[in-house]
Enzyme design. Sequence first.
Site, short mmCIF file in Angstrom:
data_model
loop_
_atom_site.label_atom_id
_atom_site.label_comp_id
_atom_site.label_asym_id
_atom_site.label_seq_id
_atom_site.Cartn_x
_atom_site.Cartn_y
_atom_site.Cartn_z
N HIS A 61 -9.76 1.40 0.69
CA HIS A 61 -9.49 0.21 1.49
C HIS A 61 -10.53 0.05 2.60
O HIS A 61 -10.20 -0.17 3.77
CB HIS A 61 -8.07 0.28 2.06
CG HIS A 61 -7.47 -1.04 2.40
ND1 HIS A 61 -7.62 -1.63 3.64
CD2 HIS A 61 -6.73 -1.89 1.69
CE1 HIS A 61 -6.96 -2.78 3.65
NE2 HIS A 61 -6.42 -2.97 2.47
N HIS A 114 0.81 -1.23 0.00
CA HIS A 114 0.00 0.00 0.00
C HIS A 114 0.85 1.28 0.00
O HIS A 114 0.56 2.23 0.75
CB HIS A 114 -0.97 0.00 1.18
CG HIS A 114 -1.94 -1.14 1.19
ND1 HIS A 114 -2.46 -1.69 0.03
CD2 HIS A 114 -2.50 -1.87 2.22
CE1 HIS A 114 -3.30 -2.68 0.34
NE2 HIS A 114 -3.32 -2.82 1.65
N GLU A 123 -11.38 -4.21 -2.89
CA GLU A 123 -10.53 -3.19 -3.50
C GLU A 123 -10.53 -3.32 -5.02
O GLU A 123 -9.90 -4.23 -5.56
CB GLU A 123 -9.09 -3.34 -2.99
CG GLU A 123 -8.96 -3.25 -1.48
CD GLU A 123 -7.70 -3.96 -0.99
OE1 GLU A 123 -6.61 -3.41 -1.14
OE2 GLU A 123 -7.83 -5.09 -0.48
#
Length: 371
Positions: free
Chosen positions: A198, A129, A335
């Site tokens: 997220h 991420h 996602e």
Amino acid sequence: MHDEVKWITRATFLIALGAAPLQGAVTSQDWGKLPDGRTAHLYTVSSPTVTIKLSDYGARLVSVSVPDRNNQKADISLGYPDLASYGPGKDPYFGPIVGRFGNRLNSGTFPLEGKTFHVSTNEGPNTLHGGKEGFDRKMWLGKVLRDGVLFTLVSPDGDQGFPGKLTVQVAYTLTGNSLKIHYSAVTSKPTVVNLTNHGYWNLSGAGNGTVLGEQMQIFAHHYTPVDKQLIPTGEIAPVEGTPFDFTKPKAIGQDIHAGNEQLVLAGEGYDHNWVLDGKAGVMHPALLLYDPASGRTLKFETTEPGLQWYSGNGLQKTKLPNGQNYPKYGAVVLETQHFPDSPNQPKWPTTELKPEQTLNSTTVLTFGVKK
Ligand code: BGC
């Protein structure tokens, strides 16, 4: 600015009258300070049926309150009422925009335009991420819109090792039962970008048991298997005949304990990317989630080619607002994005962004109930 003042005033006026907020009513308030002194804000966006809270800290979804089949509202998105509960090691990316690169980059390294880039690593040797200070830890600039909030972030050239000054805008807008998330980005130099929200979802209500009984349908006939570090191997495998087949609605828990090697690697659960059947760049269905207990439904449509889906296999390490721990499988993370580690997989849909291009991506979440 003018617009902002007008809408805040109007919403406040309606609340003072005790009236139900109008579709698109938006309010903004201070949400306290981070330990480093940065001030965060909390925005509330309401339609007649749905109330969403957002923060500029990570351009994040803080809560999403929707009715069940008996018109009882619950917050179905995991988050905390206070800013202090968020932060590295405290929340596992509850609700933010993740970037510059959602999911993993193998060894924090990728080739681009003949050079090799090394970016910040934060999960062993790999990048998850966007690295140590991903977009989820940034204070974005929030602007109140008529029906939502527009967040802007300028990520400097070299941020976490990524090339190019990247200017990102994410607009969350609410119309009736639908939340649209629109992403755009421009860069000063060639770079790679993979943005997604997220959010953690439990249609029975955040903190209310597991999602194992919720039924999932995914509009995908293929997925991308992973290695033991959860990095895609490069293979695009059919879901048919495997626990990864969600082409017809199926309880999330139906095959989760089947002992399938891919599920075991991910901590006895799903943490994989599905290759959506629809055409990237145009809106297509990604998934339908249905909770037989509450009747709530959630539909995702997107312009993205992939759906990374995580069944909360490590959620038992995370605290609920009341101090107890979430159960394992206490939520799903959904996602819509490009495939993980794409910069190292030249045959996959590209995540490169060039200075003459504008990244545009849309995902629409629609909340509903089945009687
Ligand atoms: C990843 C998981 C990870 C989680 C962190 C998900 O997007 O796919 O592997 O544990 O984020 O909260």
